[in-house]
Every structure is written in C-alpha cells, then in structure tokens.
Write a protein that holds these residues in place. Sequence first.
Motif, PDB file in Angstrom:
ATOM      1  N   THR A  65       0.846  -1.202   0.000  1.00 18.81           N
ATOM      2  CA  THR A  65       0.000   0.000   0.000  1.00 18.81           C
ATOM      3  C   THR A  65       0.882   1.253   0.000  1.00 18.81           C
ATOM      4  N   GLY A  66       0.384   2.300  -0.633  1.00 17.11           N
ATOM      5  CA  GLY A  66       1.157   3.537  -0.727  1.00 17.11           C
ATOM      6  C   GLY A  66       2.450   3.306  -1.498  1.00 17.11           C
ATOM      7  N   ALA A  67       2.377   2.478  -2.539  1.00 19.64           N
ATOM      8  CA  ALA A  67       3.591   2.049  -3.246  1.00 19.64           C
ATOM      9  C   ALA A  67       3.930   2.930  -4.448  1.00 19.64           C
ATOM     10  N   VAL A 103       0.269  -2.808  -6.765  1.00 26.41           N
ATOM     11  CA  VAL A 103       0.837  -1.512  -6.385  1.00 26.41           C
ATOM     12  C   VAL A 103      -0.326  -0.580  -6.050  1.00 26.41           C
ATOM     13  N   ASN A 104      -0.589  -0.454  -4.755  1.00 26.59           N
ATOM     14  CA  ASN A 104      -1.698   0.417  -4.347  1.00 26.59           C
ATOM     15  C   ASN A 104      -1.191   1.829  -4.093  1.00 26.59           C
ATOM     16  N   ASP A 105      -1.888   2.826  -4.601  1.00 28.02           N
ATOM     17  CA  ASP A 105      -1.629   4.212  -4.194  1.00 28.02           C
ATOM     18  C   ASP A 105      -2.788   5.113  -4.615  1.00 28.02           C
ATOM     19  N   LEU A 106      -3.290   5.841  -3.652  1.00 22.36           N
ATOM     20  CA  LEU A 106      -4.366   6.795  -3.920  1.00 22.36           C
ATOM     21  C   LEU A 106      -3.836   8.007  -4.681  1.00 22.36           C
ATOM     22  N   GLY A 107      -2.574   8.336  -4.438  1.00 23.13           N
ATOM     23  CA  GLY A 107      -1.929   9.404  -5.204  1.00 23.13           C
ATOM     24  C   GLY A 107      -2.240  10.818  -4.740  1.00 23.13           C
ATOM     25  N   ASP A 112      -7.327   2.460  -4.810  1.00 26.62           N
ATOM     26  CA  ASP A 112      -8.241   2.644  -3.668  1.00 26.62           C
ATOM     27  C   ASP A 112      -7.539   3.316  -2.499  1.00 26.62           C
ATOM     28  N   SER A 113      -8.343   3.974  -1.665  1.00 25.81           N
ATOM     29  CA  SER A 113      -7.805   4.468  -0.399  1.00 25.81           C
ATOM     30  C   SER A 113      -7.766   3.312   0.585  1.00 25.81           C
ATOM     31  N   VAL A 114      -6.644   3.183   1.291  1.00 28.40           N
ATOM     32  CA  VAL A 114      -6.541   2.114   2.292  1.00 28.40           C
ATOM     33  C   VAL A 114      -7.544   2.311   3.429  1.00 28.40           C
ATOM     34  N   SER A 115      -8.025   3.526   3.601  1.00 29.61           N
ATOM     35  CA  SER A 115      -8.960   3.760   4.703  1.00 29.61           C
ATOM     36  C   SER A 115     -10.399   3.404   4.317  1.00 29.61           C
ATOM     37  N   SER A 116     -10.600   2.906   3.105  1.00 29.13           N
ATOM     38  CA  SER A 116     -11.937   2.466   2.707  1.00 29.13           C
ATOM     39  C   SER A 116     -12.073   0.962   2.971  1.00 29.13           C
ATOM     40  N   ASN A 122       1.791  -3.102   4.590  1.00 27.00           N
ATOM     41  CA  ASN A 122       1.014  -1.892   4.877  1.00 27.00           C
ATOM     42  C   ASN A 122       1.982  -0.740   5.070  1.00 27.00           C
ATOM     43  N   ASN A 123       1.875   0.255   4.210  1.00 32.10           N
ATOM     44  CA  ASN A 123       2.870   1.337   4.209  1.00 32.10           C
ATOM     45  C   ASN A 123       2.243   2.720   3.996  1.00 32.10           C
ATOM     46  N   ALA A 124       1.078   2.786   3.351  1.00 34.63           N
ATOM     47  CA  ALA A 124       0.493   4.090   2.979  1.00 34.63           C
ATOM     48  C   ALA A 124       0.392   5.007   4.188  1.00 34.63           C
ATOM     49  N   GLY A 125       0.696   6.278   3.980  1.00 34.25           N
ATOM     50  CA  GLY A 125       0.622   7.202   5.107  1.00 34.25           C
ATOM     51  C   GLY A 125       0.599   8.655   4.683  1.00 34.25           C
ATOM     52  N   ILE A 126       0.111   9.493   5.583  1.00 35.81           N
ATOM     53  CA  ILE A 126       0.082  10.946   5.381  1.00 35.81           C
ATOM     54  C   ILE A 126       0.492  11.617   6.688  1.00 35.81           C
ATOM     55  N   LEU A 127       0.713  12.909   6.625  1.00 34.72           N
ATOM     56  CA  LEU A 127       1.005  13.680   7.840  1.00 34.72           C
ATOM     57  C   LEU A 127       0.098  14.911   7.890  1.00 34.72           C
ATOM     58  N   CYS A 139       9.892   0.470  11.875  1.00 30.92           N
ATOM     59  CA  CYS A 139       9.904   1.920  12.107  1.00 30.92           C
ATOM     60  C   CYS A 139      10.999   2.468  11.207  1.00 30.92           C
ATOM     61  N   PRO A 140      10.641   2.966  10.019  1.00 30.92           N
ATOM     62  CA  PRO A 140      11.679   3.404   9.079  1.00 30.92           C
ATOM     63  C   PRO A 140      12.097   4.852   9.313  1.00 30.92           C
ATOM     64  N   VAL A 141      13.285   5.188   8.848  1.00 31.01           N
ATOM     65  CA  VAL A 141      13.687   6.601   8.743  1.00 31.01           C
ATOM     66  C   VAL A 141      14.331   6.753   7.361  1.00 31.01           C
ATOM     67  N   ALA A 142      13.704   7.569   6.499  1.00 35.53           N
ATOM     68  CA  ALA A 142      14.204   7.697   5.129  1.00 35.53           C
ATOM     69  C   ALA A 142      13.846   9.057   4.552  1.00 35.53           C
ATOM     70  N   LEU A 192       7.727  13.145   2.921  1.00 38.74           N
ATOM     71  CA  LEU A 192       7.242  13.359   4.297  1.00 38.74           C
ATOM     72  C   LEU A 192       8.325  13.940   5.192  1.00 38.74           C
ATOM     73  N   THR A 193       9.592  13.650   4.882  1.00 37.21           N
ATOM     74  CA  THR A 193      10.664  14.114   5.775  1.00 37.21           C
ATOM     75  C   THR A 193      11.497  15.240   5.167  1.00 37.21           C
ATOM     76  N   GLU A 194      11.387  15.433   3.844  1.00 36.51           N
ATOM     77  CA  GLU A 194      12.237  16.408   3.154  1.00 36.51           C
ATOM     78  C   GLU A 194      12.167  17.799   3.779  1.00 36.51           C
TER      79      GLU A 194
HETATM   80  P1  NAD Z   1       5.408   9.231   0.900  1.00 36.34           P
HETATM   81  O1  NAD Z   1       4.485  10.368   1.025  1.00 36.34           O
HETATM   82  O2  NAD Z   1       6.582   9.360   0.002  1.00 36.34           O
HETATM   83  O3  NAD Z   1       4.615   7.919   0.470  1.00 36.34           O
HETATM   84  C1  NAD Z   1       3.387   7.576   1.034  1.00 36.34           C
HETATM   85  C2  NAD Z   1       2.478   7.103  -0.091  1.00 36.34           C
HETATM   86  O4  NAD Z   1       1.207   6.697   0.489  1.00 36.34           O
HETATM   87  C3  NAD Z   1       2.145   8.207  -1.100  1.00 36.34           C
HETATM   88  O5  NAD Z   1       2.473   7.815  -2.422  1.00 36.34           O
HETATM   89  C4  NAD Z   1       0.650   8.447  -0.933  1.00 36.34           C
HETATM   90  O6  NAD Z   1      -0.013   8.791  -2.141  1.00 36.34           O
HETATM   91  C5  NAD Z   1       0.181   7.112  -0.383  1.00 36.34           C
HETATM   92  N1  NAD Z   1      -1.100   7.234   0.332  1.00 36.34           N
HETATM   93  C6  NAD Z   1      -1.440   8.189   1.238  1.00 36.34           C
HETATM   94  N2  NAD Z   1      -2.698   8.001   1.658  1.00 36.34           N
HETATM   95  C7  NAD Z   1      -3.161   6.894   1.035  1.00 36.34           C
HETATM   96  C8  NAD Z   1      -4.392   6.191   1.075  1.00 36.34           C
HETATM   97  N3  NAD Z   1      -5.399   6.618   1.850  1.00 36.34           N
HETATM   98  N4  NAD Z   1      -4.532   5.085   0.313  1.00 36.34           N
HETATM   99  C9  NAD Z   1      -3.519   4.658  -0.489  1.00 36.34           C
HETATM  100  N5  NAD Z   1      -2.336   5.308  -0.581  1.00 36.34           N
HETATM  101  C10 NAD Z   1      -2.163   6.410   0.168  1.00 36.34           C
HETATM  102  O7  NAD Z   1       5.897   8.888   2.390  1.00 36.34           O
HETATM  103  P2  NAD Z   1       6.920   7.798   2.984  1.00 36.34           P
HETATM  104  O8  NAD Z   1       7.876   8.525   3.831  1.00 36.34           O
HETATM  105  O9  NAD Z   1       7.402   6.887   1.934  1.00 36.34           O
HETATM  106  O10 NAD Z   1       5.945   7.028   4.000  1.00 36.34           O
HETATM  107  C11 NAD Z   1       5.675   5.646   3.922  1.00 36.34           C
HETATM  108  C12 NAD Z   1       5.305   5.136   5.312  1.00 36.34           C
HETATM  109  O11 NAD Z   1       6.454   5.205   6.171  1.00 36.34           O
HETATM  110  C13 NAD Z   1       4.210   5.947   6.005  1.00 36.34           C
HETATM  111  O12 NAD Z   1       3.354   5.072   6.718  1.00 36.34           O
HETATM  112  C14 NAD Z   1       4.994   6.810   6.971  1.00 36.34           C
HETATM  113  O13 NAD Z   1       4.204   7.229   8.064  1.00 36.34           O
HETATM  114  C15 NAD Z   1       6.082   5.841   7.383  1.00 36.34           C
HETATM  115  N6  NAD Z   1       7.242   6.469   7.978  1.00 36.34           N
HETATM  116  C16 NAD Z   1       8.112   7.182   7.208  1.00 36.34           C
HETATM  117  C17 NAD Z   1       9.233   7.744   7.810  1.00 36.34           C
HETATM  118  C18 NAD Z   1      10.268   8.460   6.988  1.00 36.34           C
HETATM  119  O14 NAD Z   1      11.336   8.770   7.538  1.00 36.34           O
HETATM  120  N7  NAD Z   1      10.004   8.743   5.717  1.00 36.34           N
HETATM  121  C19 NAD Z   1       9.433   7.627   9.190  1.00 36.34           C
HETATM  122  C20 NAD Z   1       8.529   6.908   9.945  1.00 36.34           C
HETATM  123  C21 NAD Z   1       7.437   6.316   9.325  1.00 36.34           C
END
Ligand code: NAD
Length: 306
Positions: free
Chosen positions: A12-14, A35-39, A71-75, A98-103, A200-203, A207-209
């Motif tokens: 998810t969120g790929a 490859v899931n992503d709402l974009g 699809d949205s993962v929250s659906s 499971n990876n999709a996320g927002i802030l 628990c990733p750090v990359a 989201l971090t830029e």
């Molecule tokens: P990112 O924004 O580059 O990628 C996240 C992807 O998730 C995006 O392409 C976005 O479109 C997608 N997404 C968001 N909401 C969605 C939804 N409802 N359904 C489907 N797709 C959706 O961010 P990232 O840093 O690659 O984050 C990936 C995961 O890692 C997240 O869960 C984030 O919280 C976690 N995380 C990242 C870091 C970091 O250092 N980057 C640290 C801790 C945790």
Amino acid sequence: MSLFDGKVAIVTGAGRGIGRSHALLLASEGAAVVVNDLGGSSGGEGADATPAQQVVDEIAAKGGRAIANYDSVSSWSGAEAMVQQAVDEFGGLDVLVNNAGILRDKMSFNMDEAEWDQVIDVHLKGHFATSRFAASYWRARSKETGEPVNAKIVNTASESGLYGNAGQANYAAAKAGIASMTIVMARELERIGVRVNAICPVARTRLTESVAGDFMNPKEGEFDRFAPENISAVVCWLASDLAEGVTGQVVKVMGGQVQLLRGWRPITEATDDKPWTIASIDAAAPTLFANAAKGTPPFMPNVGDI
Ligand code: NAD
C-alpha cells in the motif's frame, strides 16, 4: 530461483517513497505485486492514478509483474477489493506490506477534527482494513486445505508513535496503535501460519524532506544512508521465509542501523496488602519513580538502557 518467485504481494502507498522501493524490490525478487496508491498530497488531499501506474510501468519495463490499485486504504470496501484483486489477477496473496501514510502535524491545542480523523483513518484504519481482509482470505484458505498458509504482513509504525513526538498526537497515536495491532494480529494469526511484524523506518521522502533539511542528504564517501531503498531489504527479509519464527516484532531501520524495539513493560513496582490511599501512593512514589523524575515522559532510550 528468486526469493519471491510464485508469490503475490500487495504494497500500500507504493506509488512513492518507501512503498515504491518495497514494490520494486519485491518484484525484482520475483513477486507479482499489487501496487496500491491513492496518489494524494502528503497531507492526504486529492487523488491521482499516476504514481501507482508509474511504478507498475517501471516493474513491467524490468520484466516483472504488477498491477495498479488506486483505492484508499482507509476504505473498508476498497481494502476488501484490493485483496480480491490480488486473488483474481495473480491467483492468491502471500505478502501484505502496509505502508500508505500521510502527515497532518499540529500541536494538540490547534488540531482540528479533520486533521485527527484523516491521519487515524489512513494509518490505523488503513492498516487494519487491508489486514482484516487478508486475514479472512488466509483463514478460509487454511480451513480449506487444513494446512497453515505461510503468509506475512509487514506493517509500518514509527518512532514518533513509540517515543512520542510533539506536534504529532494524531500520527503518534495511530503509529503506536499499529505497533500494538501488530502484536495482537501476530498472536491471532500464528496458528494459521501468518507472521505479522512492523518496521519503524527513517528515510528521505516527501514526508521528511521539509523537516530533515540537509541531515538526510547523501554525504560524500558514505553510502546513501537515507535512501528509501535502504529500508526495503529489511521489509523483504521479514516478508520472506528467511525470517521464519519472527513474529510480533517491531524493527527500526535507519541508515546502517537496525534495532529490535520492545514496548511497555513494568519497570518498577510497589505493592501493599491494603487498599491504596493517596498517602500510601505518595509514600510508594520514590520507589516507583526511582529512575525518572516525576512527570518525565519516556524519551528515546540509548541501546545500553534497553
Ligand atoms: P510518501 O508520502 O513518500 O509515500 C506515502 C504514499 O502513500 C504516497 O504515495 C501516498 O499517495 C500514499 N497514500 C497516502 N494516503 C493513502 C491512502 N489513503 N490510500 C492509499 N495510498 C495512500 O511517504 P513515505 O515517507 O514513503 O511514507 C511511507 C510510510 O512510512 C508511512 O506510513 C509513513 O508514516 C512511514 N514512515 C516514514 C518515515 C520516513 O522517515 N520517511 C518515518 C517513519 C514512518
């Protein structure tokens, strides 16, 4: 023979960031990938099919197999359809990442209802909904064959959730919930042959830029420590048979460092054979809080303190 030959994975969120790297590595190791992503934006607004499709095209160009899901993962129904899509298109499901996320960061006293709800929805519900439908698929398969299914879930938590980051009450609550859910689902699904772990990733991603500044940029003479690709080897190891026996664990990955994290546990104790009174609690407090000033939250520990 590659590690994931004949296997089917959902990530998810790929479409971007860390999830994109997971999808590319899984596919290069032979997995067929949904490859899931709402974009949407980093704050969760809008939708765009391009990111998921681009990753699918990238995988196909290298000779791999992938299909997009928007699809949205929250659906709830979207999560069900995503699992069904893996089964219909590729004949089954072996790995769910499971990876999709927002802030939507705000101090608690300024946070509005939508900022709270959206972050909890995408992370906590978004991890549970896909896991729930994957688990019910695997349970049915296991009942049918009478055998364990040998499947894996890898969740994405965050140090923010485990150690508590000011300005992220919504995100931290969701990520801590994901860590707890990982343990619960590991216990529930062990007997049907499903392992459940979290990272628990750090990359360096969008989201971090904006918050990390130069800290995460590649340094001369060093490998690119904060490249998202650096996280994916750990995820693929957890999702593979190499990690047999590893379940219910939370692993931090940052640069060249990997740590096993463990959560809440008794640190000190006071006991009495009478009901507690305010005075007896006060008397026990020096023992209870022997190593911590009263009111100090548990900040990130050093390895030696664990
Ligand atoms: P990112 O924004 O580059 O990628 C996240 C992807 O998730 C995006 O392409 C976005 O479109 C997608 N997404 C968001 N909401 C969605 C939804 N409802 N359904 C489907 N797709 C959706 O961010 P990232 O840093 O690659 O984050 C990936 C995961 O890692 C997240 O869960 C984030 O919280 C976690 N995380 C990242 C870091 C970091 O250092 N980057 C640290 C801790 C945790």
